[in-house]
Design a protein around this motif. Structure first.
Motif, PDB file in Angstrom:
ATOM      1  N   MET A  98       0.829  -1.207   0.000  1.00 36.96           N
ATOM      2  CA  MET A  98       0.000   0.000   0.000  1.00 36.96           C
ATOM      3  C   MET A  98       0.865   1.259   0.000  1.00 36.96           C
ATOM      4  O   MET A  98       0.571   2.233  -0.687  1.00 36.96           O
ATOM      5  N   TRP A  99       1.969   1.208   0.760  1.00 44.53           N
ATOM      6  CA  TRP A  99       2.845   2.364   0.869  1.00 44.53           C
ATOM      7  C   TRP A  99       3.580   2.639  -0.437  1.00 44.53           C
ATOM      8  O   TRP A  99       3.678   3.786  -0.886  1.00 44.53           O
ATOM      9  N   PHE A 100       4.058   1.581  -1.082  1.00 43.17           N
ATOM     10  CA  PHE A 100       4.763   1.763  -2.355  1.00 43.17           C
ATOM     11  C   PHE A 100       3.805   2.270  -3.433  1.00 43.17           C
ATOM     12  O   PHE A 100       4.189   3.063  -4.295  1.00 43.17           O
ATOM     13  N   TYR A 101       2.559   1.813  -3.375  1.00 43.93           N
ATOM     14  CA  TYR A 101       1.558   2.319  -4.311  1.00 43.93           C
ATOM     15  C   TYR A 101       1.324   3.813  -4.066  1.00 43.93           C
ATOM     16  O   TYR A 101       1.216   4.599  -5.017  1.00 43.93           O
ATOM     17  N   ALA A 102       1.254   4.200  -2.805  1.00 42.71           N
ATOM     18  CA  ALA A 102       1.055   5.614  -2.464  1.00 42.71           C
ATOM     19  C   ALA A 102       2.232   6.462  -2.943  1.00 42.71           C
ATOM     20  O   ALA A 102       2.047   7.556  -3.491  1.00 42.71           O
ATOM     21  N   LEU A 103       3.449   5.971  -2.748  1.00 38.12           N
ATOM     22  CA  LEU A 103       4.636   6.717  -3.178  1.00 38.12           C
ATOM     23  C   LEU A 103       4.649   6.937  -4.688  1.00 38.12           C
ATOM     24  O   LEU A 103       5.127   7.967  -5.176  1.00 38.12           O
ATOM     25  N   ALA A 104       4.127   5.956  -5.423  1.00 33.24           N
ATOM     26  CA  ALA A 104       4.125   6.052  -6.880  1.00 33.24           C
ATOM     27  C   ALA A 104       3.018   6.963  -7.404  1.00 33.24           C
ATOM     28  O   ALA A 104       3.101   7.442  -8.538  1.00 33.24           O
ATOM     29  N   ASN A 105       1.994   7.225  -6.577  1.00 34.65           N
ATOM     30  CA  ASN A 105       0.810   7.930  -7.079  1.00 34.65           C
ATOM     31  C   ASN A 105       0.466   9.222  -6.337  1.00 34.65           C
ATOM     32  O   ASN A 105      -0.532   9.868  -6.683  1.00 34.65           O
ATOM     33  N   LEU A 106       1.270   9.589  -5.359  1.00 36.87           N
ATOM     34  CA  LEU A 106       1.046  10.831  -4.620  1.00 36.87           C
ATOM     35  C   LEU A 106       2.282  11.708  -4.695  1.00 36.87           C
ATOM     36  O   LEU A 106       3.397  11.192  -4.829  1.00 36.87           O
ATOM     37  N   PRO A 107       2.133  13.027  -4.600  1.00 44.83           N
ATOM     38  CA  PRO A 107       3.320  13.862  -4.408  1.00 44.83           C
ATOM     39  C   PRO A 107       4.067  13.402  -3.158  1.00 44.83           C
ATOM     40  O   PRO A 107       3.446  13.053  -2.144  1.00 44.83           O
ATOM     41  N   LEU A 108       5.380  13.390  -3.218  1.00 54.13           N
ATOM     42  CA  LEU A 108       6.176  12.823  -2.125  1.00 54.13           C
ATOM     43  C   LEU A 108       5.943  13.550  -0.802  1.00 54.13           C
ATOM     44  O   LEU A 108       5.905  12.921   0.256  1.00 54.13           O
ATOM     45  N   ALA A 109       5.810  14.867  -0.838  1.00 52.90           N
ATOM     46  CA  ALA A 109       5.593  15.619   0.403  1.00 52.90           C
ATOM     47  C   ALA A 109       4.262  15.238   1.047  1.00 52.90           C
ATOM     48  O   ALA A 109       4.155  15.141   2.273  1.00 52.90           O
ATOM     49  N   GLU A 110       3.248  14.990   0.214  1.00 52.07           N
ATOM     50  CA  GLU A 110       1.933  14.620   0.743  1.00 52.07           C
ATOM     51  C   GLU A 110       1.965  13.232   1.369  1.00 52.07           C
ATOM     52  O   GLU A 110       1.438  13.025   2.471  1.00 52.07           O
ATOM     53  N   SER A 111       2.582  12.274   0.678  1.00 52.48           N
ATOM     54  CA  SER A 111       2.657  10.922   1.232  1.00 52.48           C
ATOM     55  C   SER A 111       3.481  10.905   2.516  1.00 52.48           C
ATOM     56  O   SER A 111       3.131  10.197   3.479  1.00 52.48           O
ATOM     57  N   THR A 112       4.559  11.683   2.562  1.00 52.43           N
ATOM     58  CA  THR A 112       5.386  11.748   3.774  1.00 52.43           C
ATOM     59  C   THR A 112       4.615  12.366   4.925  1.00 52.43           C
ATOM     60  O   THR A 112       4.684  11.900   6.066  1.00 52.43           O
ATOM     61  N   ASP A 159     -10.587  15.372  -4.871  1.00 52.22           N
ATOM     62  CA  ASP A 159     -10.886  13.963  -4.625  1.00 52.22           C
ATOM     63  C   ASP A 159      -9.779  13.297  -3.808  1.00 52.22           C
ATOM     64  O   ASP A 159      -8.601  13.579  -3.992  1.00 52.22           O
ATOM     65  N   ILE A 160     -10.205  12.415  -2.903  1.00 53.31           N
ATOM     66  CA  ILE A 160      -9.254  11.602  -2.144  1.00 53.31           C
ATOM     67  C   ILE A 160      -9.041  10.315  -2.929  1.00 53.31           C
ATOM     68  O   ILE A 160      -9.917   9.447  -2.993  1.00 53.31           O
ATOM     69  N   GLY A 161      -7.893  10.191  -3.581  1.00 50.18           N
ATOM     70  CA  GLY A 161      -7.629   9.061  -4.454  1.00 50.18           C
ATOM     71  C   GLY A 161      -7.113   7.846  -3.713  1.00 50.18           C
ATOM     72  O   GLY A 161      -6.929   7.847  -2.485  1.00 50.18           O
ATOM     73  N   LEU A 162      -6.858   6.793  -4.489  1.00 50.34           N
ATOM     74  CA  LEU A 162      -6.353   5.551  -3.911  1.00 50.34           C
ATOM     75  C   LEU A 162      -4.967   5.735  -3.305  1.00 50.34           C
ATOM     76  O   LEU A 162      -4.597   5.029  -2.361  1.00 50.34           O
ATOM     77  N   GLY A 163      -4.182   6.674  -3.845  1.00 49.31           N
ATOM     78  CA  GLY A 163      -2.852   6.922  -3.285  1.00 49.31           C
ATOM     79  C   GLY A 163      -2.924   7.389  -1.839  1.00 49.31           C
ATOM     80  O   GLY A 163      -2.190   6.895  -0.976  1.00 49.31           O
ATOM     81  N   ALA A 164      -3.829   8.347  -1.567  1.00 51.40           N
ATOM     82  CA  ALA A 164      -3.989   8.860  -0.206  1.00 51.40           C
ATOM     83  C   ALA A 164      -4.537   7.784   0.725  1.00 51.40           C
ATOM     84  O   ALA A 164      -4.093   7.638   1.875  1.00 51.40           O
ATOM     85  N   ILE A 165      -5.500   7.009   0.219  1.00 52.67           N
ATOM     86  CA  ILE A 165      -6.049   5.913   1.018  1.00 52.67           C
ATOM     87  C   ILE A 165      -4.952   4.889   1.321  1.00 52.67           C
ATOM     88  O   ILE A 165      -4.854   4.359   2.435  1.00 52.67           O
ATOM     89  N   GLY A 166      -4.102   4.628   0.319  1.00 50.25           N
ATOM     90  CA  GLY A 166      -2.991   3.697   0.519  1.00 50.25           C
ATOM     91  C   GLY A 166      -2.017   4.188   1.574  1.00 50.25           C
ATOM     92  O   GLY A 166      -1.539   3.405   2.404  1.00 50.25           O
ATOM     93  N   ALA A 167      -1.711   5.490   1.563  1.00 51.31           N
ATOM     94  CA  ALA A 167      -0.768   6.051   2.540  1.00 51.31           C
ATOM     95  C   ALA A 167      -1.303   5.934   3.965  1.00 51.31           C
ATOM     96  O   ALA A 167      -0.567   5.550   4.887  1.00 51.31           O
ATOM     97  N   ILE A 168      -2.584   6.246   4.145  1.00 46.62           N
ATOM     98  CA  ILE A 168      -3.184   6.180   5.483  1.00 46.62           C
ATOM     99  C   ILE A 168      -3.321   4.725   5.931  1.00 46.62           C
ATOM    100  O   ILE A 168      -3.020   4.371   7.075  1.00 46.62           O
ATOM    101  N   GLY A 169      -3.762   3.860   5.012  1.00 47.29           N
ATOM    102  CA  GLY A 169      -3.881   2.441   5.340  1.00 47.29           C
ATOM    103  C   GLY A 169      -2.541   1.829   5.691  1.00 47.29           C
ATOM    104  O   GLY A 169      -2.432   1.042   6.639  1.00 47.29           O
ATOM    105  N   ALA A 170      -1.509   2.206   4.933  1.00 45.72           N
ATOM    106  CA  ALA A 170      -0.164   1.697   5.210  1.00 45.72           C
ATOM    107  C   ALA A 170       0.323   2.145   6.582  1.00 45.72           C
ATOM    108  O   ALA A 170       0.954   1.373   7.318  1.00 45.72           O
ATOM    109  N   SER A 171       0.027   3.390   6.944  1.00 46.93           N
ATOM    110  CA  SER A 171       0.440   3.913   8.255  1.00 46.93           C
ATOM    111  C   SER A 171      -0.258   3.176   9.387  1.00 46.93           C
ATOM    112  O   SER A 171       0.357   2.854  10.410  1.00 46.93           O
ATOM    113  N   ALA A 172      -1.557   2.903   9.205  1.00 49.47           N
ATOM    114  CA  ALA A 172      -2.312   2.183  10.239  1.00 49.47           C
ATOM    115  C   ALA A 172      -1.777   0.763  10.418  1.00 49.47           C
ATOM    116  O   ALA A 172      -1.596   0.283  11.548  1.00 49.47           O
TER     117      ALA A 172
END
Length: 306
Positions: A98-112, A159-172
């Motif tokens: 999930m985290w790698f998907y987020a890194l590939a699909n979100l701006p890096l500052a946002e995912s961090t 819109d809250i895309g799959l990248g953002a959902i992936g980042a939050i899910g990965a963190s949890a």
């Protein structure tokens, strides 16, 4: 006589200050290394799928860990909690994908920025699964942290895309993995935990990688090898930092990840972080830092108003 002098030096404030300084430096190294690794994920994801990147990263991390296991000796190969090791790895592989998907699909500052929510989920998980008492102050910090998350996500404004959902899910899920590591740390050594985590993550991430597999170029493979070295260095540096100094001393340095990825994203991808990522990320991080501070101050017998 020499033994007394040595003992005195160890307990002196100067020695403790030196250990804290070294802990901070190791934390800075860990933050820089993991930021480079995350940027590398974004870079190579233009060539291969993030799931494949995750698998190859795990393979090379396993290779880098093997010499440490050999050096540690025969006892390191025998885990005292194999089922717990495997269970943590199952959670870890989902978190990694999930985290790698987020890194590939979100701006890096946002995912961090969103990755700082791990500390918040850690508090919730400790209360729900480990029975830890969490008082009003820490619950307030959790709420503030989620406000910071909303600032980063800005629901209703875009819109809250799959990248953002992936980042939050990965963190949890990563927070859950860290809770399990708390228990594992009482049974197995650091090298054993890292090795079996890498082994199981490699095996478990292979099916997902096989489904999207394309042969990487030599350049991509070289970047992934470098990323894996950075990931290994970060894990070891992080472990050393927490051994040398208190969490409250080293955790503020974790915020430098946002600075590192912002610089790297601008240089490599011409990404300019949006103000919301900085504002929300700062709020989330401050919340997580306060939670860490309270956990270091409150004893197990403290009142629930902690």
């Amino acid at each position: 006589m020499a033994r007394n002098v040595s003992s005195s030096n160890v307990s002196s404030p100067g020695f403790l200050a030196s250990a804290t300084t070294r802990g901070i430096l190791f934390m800075a190294l860990a933050s820089a290394s993991i930021s480079i690794m995350h940027t590398g994920v974004r870079y190579v994801s233009a060539d291969v799928h993030p799931f494949e990147v995750a698998f190859l990263r795990n393979v090379f991390t396993l290779v880098f860990t093997l010499p440490l296991m050999i050096q540690a000796g025969r006892s390191a190969w025998r885990s005292k909690a194999p089922k717990l090791q495997f269970g943590r790895s199952v959670i870890g592989v989902v978190s990694t994908l999930m985290w790698f998907y987020a890194l590939a699909n979100l701006p890096l500052a946002e995912s961090t920025s969103l990755s700082f929510t791990t500390g918040i989920f850690l508090t919730i998980g400790a209360a729900l699964f480990l029975g830890e008492k969490v008082g009003l102050r820490r619950w307030s910090a959790v709420l503030i942290g989620f406000i910071g998350t909303l600032i980063v996500l800005r629901p209703g404004f875009h819109d809250i895309g799959l990248g953002a959902i992936g980042a939050i899910g990965a963190s949890a899920l990563w927070a859950m993995s860290l809770l399990i590591m708390k228990v594992l740390g009482r049974k197995d050594g650091t090298v054993t935990i890292v090795f079996y985590s890498s082994l199981y993550l490699t095996l478990l991430s292979f099916p997902a990688a096989l489904y999207v597999w394309t042969w990487p170029s030599l350049e991509t493979l070289g970047v992934i090898v470098f990323m894996s070295a950075c990931a290994t260095a970060s894990h070891l540096a992080l472990t050393t930092a927490f051994k040398l100094a208190d969490a409250t001393a080293v955790m503020p340095i974790d915020f430098t990840r946002l600075i590192w990825v912002s610089i790297l994203a601008y240089v490599l991808f011409a990404e300019v972080p949006e103000p919301a990522a900085w504002i929300g990320g700062t709020i989330i991080f401050a919340s997580a830092l306060y939670i860490t501070y309270r956990e270091s101050r409150v004893s197990p017998q403290a009142e629930t108003t902690e």
